[in-house]
Design a protein around this motif. Structure first.
Motif, PDB file in Angstrom:
ATOM      1  N   MET A 196     -11.461  -5.811 -13.705  1.00  0.00           N
ATOM      2  CA  MET A 196     -10.491  -4.897 -14.258  1.00  0.00           C
ATOM      3  C   MET A 196      -9.918  -4.042 -13.128  1.00  0.00           C
ATOM      4  O   MET A 196     -10.639  -3.599 -12.250  1.00  0.00           O
ATOM      5  CB  MET A 196     -11.194  -4.038 -15.312  1.00  0.00           C
ATOM      6  CG  MET A 196     -10.482  -2.790 -15.679  1.00  0.00           C
ATOM      7  SD  MET A 196     -11.336  -1.829 -16.903  1.00  0.00           S
ATOM      8  CE  MET A 196     -12.471  -0.927 -15.897  1.00  0.00           C
ATOM      9  N   LEU A 197      -8.620  -3.834 -13.182  1.00  0.00           N
ATOM     10  CA  LEU A 197      -7.947  -2.960 -12.227  1.00  0.00           C
ATOM     11  C   LEU A 197      -7.215  -1.867 -12.993  1.00  0.00           C
ATOM     12  O   LEU A 197      -6.713  -2.097 -14.092  1.00  0.00           O
ATOM     13  CB  LEU A 197      -6.938  -3.731 -11.378  1.00  0.00           C
ATOM     14  CG  LEU A 197      -7.488  -4.806 -10.454  1.00  0.00           C
ATOM     15  CD1 LEU A 197      -6.342  -5.553  -9.783  1.00  0.00           C
ATOM     16  CD2 LEU A 197      -8.411  -4.201  -9.418  1.00  0.00           C
ATOM     17  N   LYS A 198      -7.157  -0.704 -12.383  1.00  0.00           N
ATOM     18  CA  LYS A 198      -6.406   0.412 -12.960  1.00  0.00           C
ATOM     19  C   LYS A 198      -5.163   0.603 -12.089  1.00  0.00           C
ATOM     20  O   LYS A 198      -5.275   0.911 -10.901  1.00  0.00           O
ATOM     21  CB  LYS A 198      -7.277   1.668 -12.981  1.00  0.00           C
ATOM     22  CG  LYS A 198      -6.681   2.816 -13.747  1.00  0.00           C
ATOM     23  CD  LYS A 198      -7.705   3.946 -13.856  1.00  0.00           C
ATOM     24  CE  LYS A 198      -7.112   5.160 -14.502  1.00  0.00           C
ATOM     25  NZ  LYS A 198      -8.069   6.275 -14.523  1.00  0.00           N
ATOM     26  N   LEU A 199      -3.985   0.392 -12.690  1.00  0.00           N
ATOM     27  CA  LEU A 199      -2.730   0.440 -11.955  1.00  0.00           C
ATOM     28  C   LEU A 199      -1.807   1.502 -12.525  1.00  0.00           C
ATOM     29  O   LEU A 199      -1.707   1.658 -13.745  1.00  0.00           O
ATOM     30  CB  LEU A 199      -2.018  -0.919 -12.045  1.00  0.00           C
ATOM     31  CG  LEU A 199      -2.819  -2.146 -11.643  1.00  0.00           C
ATOM     32  CD1 LEU A 199      -1.980  -3.403 -11.835  1.00  0.00           C
ATOM     33  CD2 LEU A 199      -3.317  -2.033 -10.219  1.00  0.00           C
ATOM     34  N   ALA A 200      -1.119   2.204 -11.641  1.00  0.00           N
ATOM     35  CA  ALA A 200      -0.140   3.207 -12.040  1.00  0.00           C
ATOM     36  C   ALA A 200       1.247   2.759 -11.593  1.00  0.00           C
ATOM     37  O   ALA A 200       1.390   2.077 -10.570  1.00  0.00           O
ATOM     38  CB  ALA A 200      -0.482   4.560 -11.427  1.00  0.00           C
ATOM     39  N   VAL A 245      -6.456   4.680  -3.188  1.00  0.00           N
ATOM     40  CA  VAL A 245      -5.360   4.151  -4.006  1.00  0.00           C
ATOM     41  C   VAL A 245      -4.384   3.415  -3.093  1.00  0.00           C
ATOM     42  O   VAL A 245      -3.870   4.005  -2.134  1.00  0.00           O
ATOM     43  CB  VAL A 245      -4.622   5.275  -4.761  1.00  0.00           C
ATOM     44  CG1 VAL A 245      -3.499   4.701  -5.617  1.00  0.00           C
ATOM     45  CG2 VAL A 245      -5.585   6.096  -5.595  1.00  0.00           C
ATOM     46  N   GLN A 246      -4.134   2.140  -3.381  1.00  0.00           N
ATOM     47  CA  GLN A 246      -3.216   1.331  -2.581  1.00  0.00           C
ATOM     48  C   GLN A 246      -1.783   1.556  -3.053  1.00  0.00           C
ATOM     49  O   GLN A 246      -1.456   1.214  -4.184  1.00  0.00           O
ATOM     50  CB  GLN A 246      -3.571  -0.153  -2.724  1.00  0.00           C
ATOM     51  CG  GLN A 246      -2.638  -1.078  -1.988  1.00  0.00           C
ATOM     52  CD  GLN A 246      -2.736  -0.926  -0.481  1.00  0.00           C
ATOM     53  OE1 GLN A 246      -3.810  -0.995   0.079  1.00  0.00           O
ATOM     54  NE2 GLN A 246      -1.612  -0.733   0.168  1.00  0.00           N
ATOM     55  N   PRO A 247      -0.919   2.137  -2.215  1.00  0.00           N
ATOM     56  CA  PRO A 247       0.489   2.254  -2.616  1.00  0.00           C
ATOM     57  C   PRO A 247       1.194   0.901  -2.442  1.00  0.00           C
ATOM     58  O   PRO A 247       0.997   0.218  -1.435  1.00  0.00           O
ATOM     59  CB  PRO A 247       1.048   3.298  -1.654  1.00  0.00           C
ATOM     60  CG  PRO A 247       0.093   3.352  -0.515  1.00  0.00           C
ATOM     61  CD  PRO A 247      -1.211   2.801  -0.965  1.00  0.00           C
ATOM     62  N   ILE A 248       1.989   0.524  -3.435  1.00  0.00           N
ATOM     63  CA  ILE A 248       2.747  -0.725  -3.399  1.00  0.00           C
ATOM     64  C   ILE A 248       4.214  -0.362  -3.616  1.00  0.00           C
ATOM     65  O   ILE A 248       4.584   0.162  -4.657  1.00  0.00           O
ATOM     66  CB  ILE A 248       2.315  -1.698  -4.526  1.00  0.00           C
ATOM     67  CG1 ILE A 248       0.809  -1.917  -4.537  1.00  0.00           C
ATOM     68  CG2 ILE A 248       3.098  -2.996  -4.441  1.00  0.00           C
ATOM     69  CD1 ILE A 248       0.263  -2.702  -3.399  1.00  0.00           C
ATOM     70  N   GLY A 305      -8.804   7.302  -8.690  1.00  0.00           N
ATOM     71  CA  GLY A 305      -9.465   6.400  -9.628  1.00  0.00           C
ATOM     72  C   GLY A 305      -8.629   5.169  -9.930  1.00  0.00           C
ATOM     73  O   GLY A 305      -9.132   4.190 -10.479  1.00  0.00           O
ATOM     74  N   CYS A 306      -7.340   5.213  -9.597  1.00  0.00           N
ATOM     75  CA  CYS A 306      -6.504   4.029  -9.739  1.00  0.00           C
ATOM     76  C   CYS A 306      -6.734   3.125  -8.528  1.00  0.00           C
ATOM     77  O   CYS A 306      -7.056   3.591  -7.440  1.00  0.00           O
ATOM     78  CB  CYS A 306      -5.025   4.404  -9.807  1.00  0.00           C
ATOM     79  SG  CYS A 306      -4.526   5.195 -11.343  1.00  0.00           S
ATOM     80  N   ASP A 307      -6.556   1.844  -8.736  1.00  0.00           N
ATOM     81  CA  ASP A 307      -6.670   0.904  -7.622  1.00  0.00           C
ATOM     82  C   ASP A 307      -5.370   0.815  -6.842  1.00  0.00           C
ATOM     83  O   ASP A 307      -5.389   0.584  -5.630  1.00  0.00           O
ATOM     84  CB  ASP A 307      -7.068  -0.483  -8.145  1.00  0.00           C
ATOM     85  CG  ASP A 307      -8.465  -0.466  -8.727  1.00  0.00           C
ATOM     86  OD1 ASP A 307      -9.417  -0.258  -7.952  1.00  0.00           O
ATOM     87  OD2 ASP A 307      -8.602  -0.635  -9.955  1.00  0.00           O
ATOM     88  N   ALA A 308      -4.230   1.002  -7.530  1.00  0.00           N
ATOM     89  CA  ALA A 308      -2.930   0.927  -6.859  1.00  0.00           C
ATOM     90  C   ALA A 308      -1.899   1.714  -7.652  1.00  0.00           C
ATOM     91  O   ALA A 308      -2.065   1.949  -8.850  1.00  0.00           O
ATOM     92  CB  ALA A 308      -2.473  -0.527  -6.728  1.00  0.00           C
ATOM     93  N   VAL A 367      -4.285 -12.193  -2.782  1.00  0.00           N
ATOM     94  CA  VAL A 367      -3.525 -10.962  -2.570  1.00  0.00           C
ATOM     95  C   VAL A 367      -4.533  -9.948  -2.019  1.00  0.00           C
ATOM     96  O   VAL A 367      -5.433  -9.516  -2.741  1.00  0.00           O
ATOM     97  CB  VAL A 367      -2.872 -10.456  -3.872  1.00  0.00           C
ATOM     98  CG1 VAL A 367      -2.146  -9.150  -3.625  1.00  0.00           C
ATOM     99  CG2 VAL A 367      -1.928 -11.522  -4.445  1.00  0.00           C
ATOM    100  N   PRO A 368      -4.409  -9.616  -0.738  1.00  0.00           N
ATOM    101  CA  PRO A 368      -5.463  -8.830  -0.075  1.00  0.00           C
ATOM    102  C   PRO A 368      -5.897  -7.558  -0.802  1.00  0.00           C
ATOM    103  O   PRO A 368      -7.091  -7.317  -0.957  1.00  0.00           O
ATOM    104  CB  PRO A 368      -4.867  -8.521   1.301  1.00  0.00           C
ATOM    105  CG  PRO A 368      -3.923  -9.649   1.556  1.00  0.00           C
ATOM    106  CD  PRO A 368      -3.352  -9.985   0.205  1.00  0.00           C
ATOM    107  N   TRP A 369      -4.962  -6.728  -1.266  1.00  0.00           N
ATOM    108  CA  TRP A 369      -5.385  -5.467  -1.892  1.00  0.00           C
ATOM    109  C   TRP A 369      -6.110  -5.725  -3.209  1.00  0.00           C
ATOM    110  O   TRP A 369      -7.053  -5.003  -3.549  1.00  0.00           O
ATOM    111  CB  TRP A 369      -4.237  -4.484  -2.052  1.00  0.00           C
ATOM    112  CG  TRP A 369      -3.247  -4.816  -3.136  1.00  0.00           C
ATOM    113  CD1 TRP A 369      -2.066  -5.499  -2.995  1.00  0.00           C
ATOM    114  CD2 TRP A 369      -3.348  -4.472  -4.520  1.00  0.00           C
ATOM    115  NE1 TRP A 369      -1.445  -5.605  -4.211  1.00  0.00           N
ATOM    116  CE2 TRP A 369      -2.200  -4.984  -5.167  1.00  0.00           C
ATOM    117  CE3 TRP A 369      -4.285  -3.795  -5.281  1.00  0.00           C
ATOM    118  CZ2 TRP A 369      -1.962  -4.837  -6.525  1.00  0.00           C
ATOM    119  CZ3 TRP A 369      -4.065  -3.637  -6.643  1.00  0.00           C
ATOM    120  CH2 TRP A 369      -2.911  -4.157  -7.253  1.00  0.00           C
ATOM    121  N   ILE A 370      -5.714  -6.751  -3.948  1.00  0.00           N
ATOM    122  CA  ILE A 370      -6.399  -7.087  -5.203  1.00  0.00           C
ATOM    123  C   ILE A 370      -7.790  -7.631  -4.898  1.00  0.00           C
ATOM    124  O   ILE A 370      -8.771  -7.231  -5.536  1.00  0.00           O
ATOM    125  CB  ILE A 370      -5.573  -8.091  -6.033  1.00  0.00           C
ATOM    126  CG1 ILE A 370      -4.274  -7.433  -6.493  1.00  0.00           C
ATOM    127  CG2 ILE A 370      -6.384  -8.611  -7.228  1.00  0.00           C
ATOM    128  CD1 ILE A 370      -3.292  -8.374  -7.184  1.00  0.00           C
TER     129      ILE A 370
END
Length: 141
Positions: free
Chosen positions: A1-5, A85-88, A63-66, A112-115
């Motif tokens: 599970m990933l938390k994305l904003a 938190v990885q900015p995309i 707490g978000c992954d990206a 996908v490296p950050w994932i």
């Protein structure tokens, strides 16, 4: 599970610059799909001249992954990375549902490296201790 904003003013498209973003929608994403897990609203801010405006947004996203944004400055990138938190940055005004589909597929396919890093960190956090706890509880698989 990933938390994305997603920096979005309409909850449909990524269309906001991080520093001036008035809202973020947060999703919990799995390979099977996604659900909305949060929403943050922020007052309108000038683009330049107020570094303190970033603090509330960075804290909200902890707490978000990206976080997906239309644009972002170096200071915000540094602060987000410090919180894990990885900015995309998306180059077009991208649809959130399409980005979620792409992330869900990459969670299964990898590459996908950050994932890959985010999922590996979650696996390490779960660690072998969870199996020891199951054994102590008398878990019978």
């Amino acid at each position: 599970m990933l938390k994305l904003a997603f920096a979005s003013d309409d909850r449909v498209r990524v269309n906001q610059h991080f520093g001036a973003a008035q809202s973020f929608v947060v999703y919990t994403v799995t390979p099977a799909g996604a659900t909305v897990s949060g929403f943050g609203a922020f007052p309108e801010e000038a683009m330049d001249g107020n570094e303190n405006k970033l603090l509330a947004k960075v804290d909200f996203l902890a707490g978000c992954d990206a976080v997906f944004v239309h644009a972002i400055g170096a200071s915000a990138i540094k602060q987000l990375l410090a919180k894990g938190v990885q900015p995309i940055r998306v180059t077009e005004v991208d649809a959130i549902d399409e980005l979620i589909k792409d992330v869900s597929a990459a969670m299964v396919e990898g590459g996908v490296p950050w994932i890959d890093r985010a999922l590996a960190a979650q696996s390490r956090a779960a660690g072998p201790d969870r199996f020891a706890a199951m054994e102590e509880e008398g878990w019978k698989g």
